[in-house]
Write a protein that holds these residues in place. Structure first.
Motif, mmCIF file in Angstrom:
data_model
loop_
_atom_site.group_PDB
_atom_site.id
_atom_site.type_symbol
_atom_site.label_atom_id
_atom_site.label_comp_id
_atom_site.label_asym_id
_atom_site.label_seq_id
_atom_site.Cartn_x
_atom_site.Cartn_y
_atom_site.Cartn_z
ATOM 1 N N LEU A 134 0.269 -15.011 -4.205
ATOM 2 C CA LEU A 134 -0.438 -13.748 -3.956
ATOM 3 C C LEU A 134 0.478 -12.718 -3.295
ATOM 4 O O LEU A 134 0.354 -11.512 -3.547
ATOM 5 C CB LEU A 134 -1.671 -13.993 -3.078
ATOM 6 N N ILE A 135 1.407 -13.176 -2.464
ATOM 7 C CA ILE A 135 2.386 -12.258 -1.862
ATOM 8 C C ILE A 135 3.295 -11.684 -2.954
ATOM 9 O O ILE A 135 3.593 -10.486 -2.968
ATOM 10 C CB ILE A 135 3.214 -12.981 -0.780
ATOM 11 N N LEU A 136 3.721 -12.544 -3.891
ATOM 12 C CA LEU A 136 4.524 -12.064 -5.015
ATOM 13 C C LEU A 136 3.751 -11.048 -5.848
ATOM 14 O O LEU A 136 4.290 -10.013 -6.260
ATOM 15 C CB LEU A 136 4.946 -13.240 -5.896
ATOM 16 N N ILE A 137 2.469 -11.343 -6.080
ATOM 17 C CA ILE A 137 1.627 -10.429 -6.854
ATOM 18 C C ILE A 137 1.459 -9.105 -6.121
ATOM 19 O O ILE A 137 1.442 -8.036 -6.738
ATOM 20 C CB ILE A 137 0.253 -11.078 -7.140
ATOM 21 N N ALA A 138 1.363 -9.176 -4.785
ATOM 22 C CA ALA A 138 1.238 -7.947 -3.980
ATOM 23 C C ALA A 138 2.472 -7.064 -4.153
ATOM 24 O O ALA A 138 2.354 -5.848 -4.359
ATOM 25 C CB ALA A 138 1.044 -8.310 -2.507
ATOM 26 N N PHE A 139 3.660 -7.665 -4.077
ATOM 27 C CA PHE A 139 4.898 -6.896 -4.277
ATOM 28 C C PHE A 139 4.987 -6.359 -5.708
ATOM 29 O O PHE A 139 5.494 -5.258 -5.934
ATOM 30 C CB PHE A 139 6.120 -7.758 -3.957
ATOM 31 N N LEU A 140 4.472 -7.153 -6.661
ATOM 32 C CA LEU A 140 4.447 -6.704 -8.056
ATOM 33 C C LEU A 140 3.585 -5.452 -8.196
ATOM 34 O O LEU A 140 3.956 -4.494 -8.878
ATOM 35 C CB LEU A 140 3.915 -7.825 -8.947
ATOM 36 N N LEU A 141 2.419 -5.446 -7.542
ATOM 37 C CA LEU A 141 1.530 -4.285 -7.582
ATOM 38 C C LEU A 141 2.166 -3.064 -6.925
ATOM 39 O O LEU A 141 2.034 -1.938 -7.424
ATOM 40 C CB LEU A 141 0.199 -4.614 -6.894
ATOM 41 N N ILE A 142 2.865 -3.286 -5.819
ATOM 42 C CA ILE A 142 3.503 -2.169 -5.106
ATOM 43 C C ILE A 142 4.627 -1.554 -5.950
ATOM 44 O O ILE A 142 4.739 -0.332 -6.053
ATOM 45 C CB ILE A 142 4.032 -2.641 -3.727
ATOM 46 N N VAL A 162 -3.836 8.789 -9.142
ATOM 47 C CA VAL A 162 -4.910 7.885 -8.708
ATOM 48 C C VAL A 162 -4.578 6.436 -9.050
ATOM 49 O O VAL A 162 -4.800 5.529 -8.249
ATOM 50 C CB VAL A 162 -6.251 8.295 -9.348
ATOM 51 N N GLN A 163 -4.018 6.201 -10.240
ATOM 52 C CA GLN A 163 -3.676 4.841 -10.639
ATOM 53 C C GLN A 163 -2.643 4.215 -9.702
ATOM 54 O O GLN A 163 -2.807 3.078 -9.242
ATOM 55 C CB GLN A 163 -3.145 4.818 -12.066
ATOM 56 N N SER A 164 -1.581 4.955 -9.397
ATOM 57 C CA SER A 164 -0.539 4.424 -8.507
ATOM 58 C C SER A 164 -1.076 4.217 -7.098
ATOM 59 O O SER A 164 -0.688 3.267 -6.412
ATOM 60 C CB SER A 164 0.669 5.359 -8.484
ATOM 61 N N LEU A 165 -1.981 5.102 -6.662
ATOM 62 C CA LEU A 165 -2.567 4.959 -5.318
ATOM 63 C C LEU A 165 -3.413 3.696 -5.225
ATOM 64 O O LEU A 165 -3.331 2.948 -4.243
ATOM 65 C CB LEU A 165 -3.409 6.194 -4.996
ATOM 66 N N ILE A 166 -4.226 3.439 -6.268
ATOM 67 C CA ILE A 166 -5.063 2.231 -6.284
ATOM 68 C C ILE A 166 -4.194 0.972 -6.297
ATOM 69 O O ILE A 166 -4.461 0.006 -5.577
ATOM 70 C CB ILE A 166 -6.010 2.249 -7.502
ATOM 71 N N LEU A 167 -3.136 0.994 -7.108
ATOM 72 C CA LEU A 167 -2.226 -0.155 -7.167
ATOM 73 C C LEU A 167 -1.536 -0.385 -5.829
ATOM 74 O O LEU A 167 -1.392 -1.530 -5.373
ATOM 75 C CB LEU A 167 -1.182 0.061 -8.261
ATOM 76 N N MET A 168 -1.117 0.702 -5.171
ATOM 77 C CA MET A 168 -0.444 0.601 -3.871
ATOM 78 C C MET A 168 -1.384 0.025 -2.812
ATOM 79 O O MET A 168 -1.027 -0.913 -2.084
ATOM 80 C CB MET A 168 0.057 1.976 -3.444
ATOM 81 N N LEU A 169 -2.603 0.580 -2.720
ATOM 82 C CA LEU A 169 -3.571 0.105 -1.729
ATOM 83 C C LEU A 169 -3.964 -1.343 -2.006
ATOM 84 O O LEU A 169 -4.101 -2.145 -1.076
ATOM 85 C CB LEU A 169 -4.809 1.003 -1.727
ATOM 86 N N GLY A 170 -4.133 -1.679 -3.284
ATOM 87 C CA GLY A 170 -4.460 -3.061 -3.638
ATOM 88 C C GLY A 170 -3.342 -4.021 -3.271
ATOM 89 O O GLY A 170 -3.590 -5.111 -2.764
ATOM 90 N N GLY A 171 -2.103 -3.621 -3.522
ATOM 91 C CA GLY A 171 -0.962 -4.457 -3.165
ATOM 92 C C GLY A 171 -0.845 -4.664 -1.666
ATOM 93 O O GLY A 171 -0.598 -5.780 -1.197
ATOM 94 N N LEU A 172 -1.046 -3.594 -0.898
ATOM 95 C CA LEU A 172 -0.979 -3.689 0.566
ATOM 96 C C LEU A 172 -2.111 -4.560 1.117
ATOM 97 O O LEU A 172 -1.905 -5.372 2.035
ATOM 98 C CB LEU A 172 -1.040 -2.294 1.191
ATOM 99 N N PHE A 173 -3.321 -4.403 0.539
ATOM 100 C CA PHE A 173 -4.456 -5.225 0.962
ATOM 101 C C PHE A 173 -4.192 -6.704 0.674
ATOM 102 O O PHE A 173 -4.437 -7.575 1.521
ATOM 103 C CB PHE A 173 -5.722 -4.766 0.239
ATOM 104 N N LEU A 174 -3.678 -6.994 -0.513
ATOM 105 C CA LEU A 174 -3.377 -8.372 -0.896
ATOM 106 C C LEU A 174 -2.269 -8.951 -0.032
ATOM 107 O O LEU A 174 -2.317 -10.119 0.368
ATOM 108 C CB LEU A 174 -2.963 -8.411 -2.365
ATOM 109 N N LEU A 175 -1.273 -8.134 0.301
ATOM 110 C CA LEU A 175 -0.176 -8.569 1.164
ATOM 111 C C LEU A 175 -0.694 -8.902 2.564
ATOM 112 O O LEU A 175 -0.320 -9.926 3.157
ATOM 113 C CB LEU A 175 0.880 -7.470 1.245
ATOM 114 N N TYR A 176 -1.578 -8.046 3.077
ATOM 115 C CA TYR A 176 -2.168 -8.274 4.403
ATOM 116 C C TYR A 176 -2.998 -9.558 4.423
ATOM 117 O O TYR A 176 -2.858 -10.389 5.329
ATOM 118 C CB TYR A 176 -3.030 -7.067 4.793
ATOM 119 N N LYS A 177 -3.872 -9.725 3.416
ATOM 120 C CA LYS A 177 -4.740 -10.899 3.372
ATOM 121 C C LYS A 177 -3.923 -12.186 3.246
ATOM 122 O O LYS A 177 -4.212 -13.186 3.913
ATOM 123 C CB LYS A 177 -5.708 -10.790 2.188
#
Length: 270
Positions: A206-214, A90-105
């Motif tokens: 924010l793009i860097l942070i998104a990749f960091l989350l992924i 669940v933790q990795s899934l939340i981080l992945m979805l959050g990173g993808l959402f941040l990357l998209y935005k």
């Protein structure tokens, strides 16, 4: 409890944890500032303050479910093949979805700012509402909150046998850090709004942070690609890049102001 909270170990942990919470909140402030910038001028300060207050409430609530959060690392889907393997939790899934959402935005915001026919684009697009912006802030703050809470749990682990004492310590650190962020968030937002180059820089962060989350998501799920385990990127690298880039941008802004003053003085003399 008072004796514990006033002890040297507890006070040192509180100071360190508060500092880390503020540092970890930089990415949150960037996202809130850029999101609030989509609103009418009179609603931006309100959205920034409400967004940070929501972050406070959300983190305090998560702290009360900290025992559940530590179980988020239990895998529910395991994949093993010749070239890739991972244990999704669940933790990795939340981080992945959050990173993808941040990357998209972030990428969509940059694309909007690079539109050549900007005036027509603004006329066609519907203005953002306070509700929409707060919903986006709440979603991405959930990702940042989990990261922040797990860091707090790791730092306070073993400080006291009574978990309620350490819980109060963590809540105190979160409250202090959010108060500090509220004090400076609107000033940061105003600086970003005044300087368009700062907006692009913030979106790039924010793009860097998104990749960091992924990548962190892959690391948490113990992902192995072609016999190479995906490692986590140290956040210190990201914060150094942000500090260095901001320093260069501040110098550029001051140089532009200095050049403008020189030109205006030359025209007056002529």
């Amino acid at each position: 409890m008072i004796d514990f909270l006033l002890s040297g170990d507890a006070l040192m942990a509180l100071l360190t944890l508060t500092f880390l919470e503020i540092i970890l909140g930089i990415d949150n402030i960037l996202f809130i500032s850029i999101s609030a910038g989509k609103l009418p001028q009179e609603q931006r300060k309100k959205a920034t303050n409400i967004g940070l207050l929501l972050a406070l409430v959300q983190r305090v609530i998560l702290l009360f479910f900290v025992s559940y959060l530590t179980k988020l690392k239990t895998p529910f889907w395991v994949v093993e093949s010749s070239w890739i393997s991972f244990e999704l939790n669940v933790q990795s899934l939340i981080l992945m979805l959050g990173g993808l959402f941040l990357l998209y935005k972030s990428t969509t915001e940059i694309m909007e700012k690079l539109e050549t026919n900007k005036e027509e684009k603004l006329k066609e697009s519907k203005p953002k509402t306070l509700k929409d912006v707060l919903l986006q802030i709440l979603i991405i703050d959930l990702v940042f909150s989990i990261d922040s809470i797990l860091t707090a749990v790791g730092m306070t682990s073993g400080l006291h046998s009574n978990s309620n004492y350490t819980l109060i310590l963590m809540i105190t650190a979160v409250i202090i850090s959010i108060i500090v962020m509220i004090a400076f968030a609107n000033k940061i937002r105003e600086v970003i709004e005044r300087h368009p180059s700062m907006q692009i820089l913030g979106l790039a962060f924010l793009i860097l942070i998104a990749f960091l989350l992924i990548t962190e998501s892959a690391h948490v799920s113990h992902a192995v690609v072609f016999n190479n385990e995906v490692g986590v990127i140290p956040k210190g690298y990201l914060y150094f890049a942000i500090a260095f880039s901001l320093g260069v941008e501040i110098i550029n802004i001051r140089m532009k102001k200095s050049n403008l003053k020189k030109k205006s003085n030359t025209k007056v003399e002529e």
